[in-house]
Design an enzyme around this catalytic site. Structure first.
Site, mmCIF file in Angstrom:
data_model
loop_
_atom_site.group_PDB
_atom_site.id
_atom_site.type_symbol
_atom_site.label_atom_id
_atom_site.label_comp_id
_atom_site.label_asym_id
_atom_site.label_seq_id
_atom_site.Cartn_x
_atom_site.Cartn_y
_atom_site.Cartn_z
ATOM 1 N N ARG A 25 0.722 -0.878 -0.263
ATOM 2 C CA ARG A 25 -0.293 0.215 -0.129
ATOM 3 C C ARG A 25 1.162 1.118 0.393
ATOM 4 N NH1 ARG A 25 -2.984 -3.986 0.083
ATOM 5 N NH2 ARG A 25 -5.014 -3.789 -0.174
ATOM 6 N N SER A 50 -10.364 -0.669 3.534
ATOM 7 C CA SER A 50 -9.939 -1.027 4.430
ATOM 8 C C SER A 50 -9.229 0.141 5.312
ATOM 9 C CB SER A 50 -8.484 -2.289 4.542
ATOM 10 O OG SER A 50 -9.125 -3.477 4.123
ATOM 11 N N GLU A 52 -4.646 2.972 6.660
ATOM 12 C CA GLU A 52 -4.559 3.302 4.750
ATOM 13 C C GLU A 52 -5.319 4.203 4.141
ATOM 14 O OE1 GLU A 52 -5.474 0.595 1.517
ATOM 15 O OE2 GLU A 52 -5.748 -0.423 2.826
#
Ligand code: EPU
Length: 338
Positions: free
Chosen positions: A164, A238, A334
């Site tokens: 990520r 998420s 995130e």
């Protein structure tokens, strides 16, 4: 390019938070990109480049220019050495791109079906799911450097991809306007089944040697069973990353919590399931004001109706503090809070 003043961002963020941008610029063609950068429209202004708005939480009105791309197409550039080189415009929806590739038998992206957001955002946070990440299929990223006005092509190796993560979130943060991404897809299908949960479902259905279409359908079904549909329930997918910790720390935690779900990263590091820890800490399904922890996936915060970004931040802070107190592990966001 389309310029709107004092525009609500509610339709452009999947958390459905109702804030306003002083200006919203929508880019719909290659000419629009060139015009925006060439005219130095953003010079000296506060600006933010938005993808599909599926990974961002606005905590207040945005005092500046929000830039977003819309539409575009997917083109086959070249077929050589067992690969299809496929170019997609930044404004194309990621899920449309994946389904287009699967339908054309350009293989490699099928595990990443149903991820909300746009093609242009995919390299920025190196989207991924079910054992495959965008970095596995990205050949190059075409972008404008907003500061210098230059057009640049970044090859995969230049993008600093991580979990990520990419250089577009690091050294080049806020400087780049992605206009196209080129993907390197496969002519022959090799199922990528290293993600246990996916293997389990395929095994249960007797799909020992699944086609790309079957994998795509199963992933879409599994996702739909545990992630909220952004068209129905506001969320940013998420909300936290799965924390990567030293292997010794993971061992210590696993001695105390043998059921803790974890995945080896390399010999020294282990990724822990943040969803498992948040659930274990009793947060799954809990609400605070208009923000909730999704009842089917504890890694996801959801909008119960008209929540504010501040409420989301408070909920996230409370979860981070609790997980630190219980497990000694620091969760990182995130999602981007603005
Ligand atoms: N788990 C729980 N409780 C929960 C959630 C998860 O115990 O509430 C445990 C379960 O054992 C489950 C395991 O954690 O089997 C893994 O859960 P899941 O397959 O849902 O994956 P995840 O690690 O929670 C990550 C990505 C997702 C991606 C899935 C599948 C991150 C931050 N999230 O979630 O990506 O779809 O894997 O690959 O890495 C996103 O980034 O927005 C996103 C949805």
């Amino acid at each position: 390019m389309k310029i709107e003043k004092h525009c609500s961002l509610k339709p452009y963020n999947t958390f459905c938070i109702d804030v306003e941008a002083t200006e919203l610029v929508t880019l719909q063609s290659q000419e629009d990109y060139a015009q925006l950068v060439g005219s130095q429209y953003l010079k000296g202004k506060n600006y933010f480049v938005l993808g599909g708005g599926s990974n961002v939480v606005f905590t207040r009105d945005f005092d500046g220019v929000v830039v977003r791309s819309e539409g575009g197409s997917v083109r086959l550039l070249e077929h050589r050495d067992g690969h299809y080189f496929v170019e997609a415009d930044a404004g194309v929806l990621w899920d449309d791109f994946v389904r287009h590739c699967v339908a054309n038998e350009w293989f490699g992206v099928e595990n990443m079906v149903s991820i909300p957001g746009t093609v242009g955002a995919s390299p920025v946070q190196n989207v991924g799911a079910y054992g495959v990440e965008a970095k596995d299929v990205i050949e190059s990223v075409h972008l404008f450097d907003i500061e210098t006005g230059e057009k640049r092509t970044m090859r995969n190796a230049d993008c600093g991809f991580g979990y990520r993560w990419s250089v577009f979130k690091g050294a080049l943060k806020g400087r780049c306007l992605v206009d196209r991404v080129v993907f390197r897809l496969d002519e022959h299908y090799t199922p990528k089944l290293n993600y246990q949960a996916l293997r389990n479902v395929l095994n249960e259905r007797g799909m020992d040697n699944p086609t790309a279409q079957q994998v795509c359908d199963v992933v879409a079904e599994v996702r739909a069973s545990k992630l909220p549909d952004p068209k129905v329930i506001g969320s940013a997918g998420s909300f936290f990353k799965n924390p990567v910790v030293p292997a010794a720390e993971a061992e210590r935690l696993k001695a105390e919590y043998p059921e803790l779900v974890s995945f080896p990263v390399d010999q020294q590091h282990t990724k822990l399931s943040a969803g498992w820890m948040i659930e274990k800490a009793g947060w799954k399904g809990r609400d605070r004001g208009q923000v909730g922890v999704y009842e089917k996936q504890a890694l996801v915060l959801v909008n119960r109706g008209g929540c504010t970004g501040d409420e989301v931040r408070q909920m996230a802070d409370a979860i981070i503090a609790d997980i630190m107190a219980r497990f000694g592990v620091r969760l990182e966001l995130e999602a981007i809070m603005l």
